[in-house]
Enzyme design. Structure first.
Site, PDB file in Angstrom:
ATOM      1  N   ASN A   1      -5.226  -3.972  -7.072  1.00  0.00           N
ATOM      2  CA  ASN A   1      -6.469  -3.383  -6.566  1.00  0.00           C
ATOM      3  C   ASN A   1      -6.367  -1.901  -6.243  1.00  0.00           C
ATOM      4  O   ASN A   1      -7.376  -1.197  -6.231  1.00  0.00           O
ATOM      5  CB  ASN A   1      -6.871  -4.191  -5.310  1.00  0.00           C
TER       6      ASN A   1
ATOM      7  N   ASP B   1       0.855  -1.197   0.000  1.00  0.00           N
ATOM      8  CA  ASP B   1       0.000   0.000   0.000  1.00  0.00           C
ATOM      9  C   ASP B   1       0.881   1.233   0.000  1.00  0.00           C
ATOM     10  O   ASP B   1       2.006   1.202   0.520  1.00  0.00           O
ATOM     11  CB  ASP B   1      -0.905   0.005   1.246  1.00  0.00           C
TER      12      ASP B   1
ATOM     13  N   TYR C   1     -11.876   8.573 -14.085  1.00  0.00           N
ATOM     14  CA  TYR C   1     -11.940   7.285 -13.376  1.00  0.00           C
ATOM     15  C   TYR C   1     -12.476   6.200 -14.304  1.00  0.00           C
ATOM     16  O   TYR C   1     -11.916   5.104 -14.401  1.00  0.00           O
ATOM     17  CB  TYR C   1     -12.833   7.447 -12.140  1.00  0.00           C
TER      18      TYR C   1
ATOM     19  N   ASP D   1       3.970   2.814  -3.835  1.00  0.00           N
ATOM     20  CA  ASP D   1       3.079   3.671  -4.621  1.00  0.00           C
ATOM     21  C   ASP D   1       3.039   3.067  -6.026  1.00  0.00           C
ATOM     22  O   ASP D   1       4.051   3.082  -6.740  1.00  0.00           O
ATOM     23  CB  ASP D   1       3.644   5.093  -4.646  1.00  0.00           C
ATOM     24  N   VAL D   2       1.879   2.531  -6.422  1.00  0.00           N
ATOM     25  CA  VAL D   2       1.826   1.833  -7.718  1.00  0.00           C
ATOM     26  C   VAL D   2       2.010   2.784  -8.902  1.00  0.00           C
ATOM     27  O   VAL D   2       2.179   2.328 -10.037  1.00  0.00           O
ATOM     28  CB  VAL D   2       0.526   1.005  -7.893  1.00  0.00           C
TER      29      VAL D   2
END
Ligand code: NAI
Length: 254
Positions: A91, A38, A157, A64-65
């Site tokens: 996710n 996360d 989004y 941090d993706v």
């Protein structure tokens, strides 16, 4: 429903809260060793510590993706710790700032895309590199009902979540003959801290309206998404790849 992931290793991004947290717990309870990743590193480590305290195998990783180097390090740390990578749930995701396309900023577009779309791409990139060497694996990407329909003031989004389905199908095709499956889950309205944030941002009425529009007449629970993710990741779904499953109380079928 219960599945066995004994001797399996699962990685969950955005694992410190909501849907990711429920899925990390479900994988652990099914016997998997779990890497909880996360951007909130402290929360990820706290989740992992609680899982270990409960008798499971887990590590917490700050990642941090949106940062490709951090994603590579996350996958490497998972494999270095547990020796393999069998299941990955990509996710982590964020909301856009509500705005019509004509009014939205390029900064918000880039922020949302970097996490919700490029984040999934980079997670898959490094997970698949390892799974190719390993000769097996199952990936589940988190899309949304927003990956299937449009949404006023939510274009950034919804565009990212539509993109997740394109990445899923393409990676599924590339890896179908390699014993690696890639699928997606499309949650409907699930009550998580993300929903709390939407209420705090003055979108409570809109959320209530959405809940009334759900054919089942209620919002979903994070555990109901976790069940779908575990099924898609399990041998029970061994002939399923490139698919997206809506877990939304019937919302998008109308
Ligand atoms: P949440 O806000 O409860 O949890 C998201 C987690 O992701 C948080 O722990 C957060 O710190 C983490 N995160 C955010 N940005 C990150 C980044 N750059 N790198 C790594 N971690 C990051 O949200 P929720 O509701 O559990 O959402 C999870 C996923 O489900 C998201 O992709 C969301 O778009 C999707 N989703 C949620 C729905 C809902 O109704 N809650 C509906 C449809 C999709």
């Amino acid at each position: 429903m219960s599945f066995s992931f004994v001797n399996h290793v699962a990685l969950v991004t955005g694992g410190a809260s909501g849907i990711g947290l429920a899925t990390a717990r479900a994988f652990a309870q099914a016997g998997a060793s779990v890497a909880v990743a996360d951007v909130n590193a402290q929360a990820a480590r706290a989740v992992a510590a609680a899982l270990v305290e409960a008798g499971h195998q887990a590590i917490g990783i700050g990642c941090d993706v949106a940062d490709v180097d951090q994603v590579e390090a996350m996958v490497n740390e998972t494999v270095a710790t547990f020796g393999r990578l069998d299941a990955a749930f990509n996710n982590a995701g964020i909301q856009n700032l509500l705005a019509e396309v004509a009014d939205a900023t390029a900064e918000d577009y880039d922020r949302v895309m970097s996490v919700n779309l490029r984040g999934v791409w980079s997670c898959m990139k490094f997970e698949l590199q390892h799974m190719r060497r390993q000769g097996s694996g199952a990936i589940v990407n988190c899309s949304s009902l927003g990956g299937l329909v449009g949404g006023a003031e939510r274009a950034n989004y919804h565009a990212a979540k539509h993109g997740v389905l394109g990445l899923t199908k393409s990676a599924a095709l590339e890896n179908a003959a390699r014993n690696i499956r890639v699928n997606a889950v499309c949650p409907g309205l699930i009550w998580t801290p993300m929903a709390d944030q939407m209420v705090a941002a003055g979108q409570g009425e809109a959320l209530e309206g959405m809940t009334r529009a759900v054919p089942m007449g209620r919002h979903g629970k994070p555990e109901e998404i976790a069940d779908a993710v575990l099924w898609l990741s399990s041998t029970c779904a061994s002939y399923v790849t490139g698919q997206s499953i809506s877990v939304d109380g019937g919302f998008v079928m109308r």
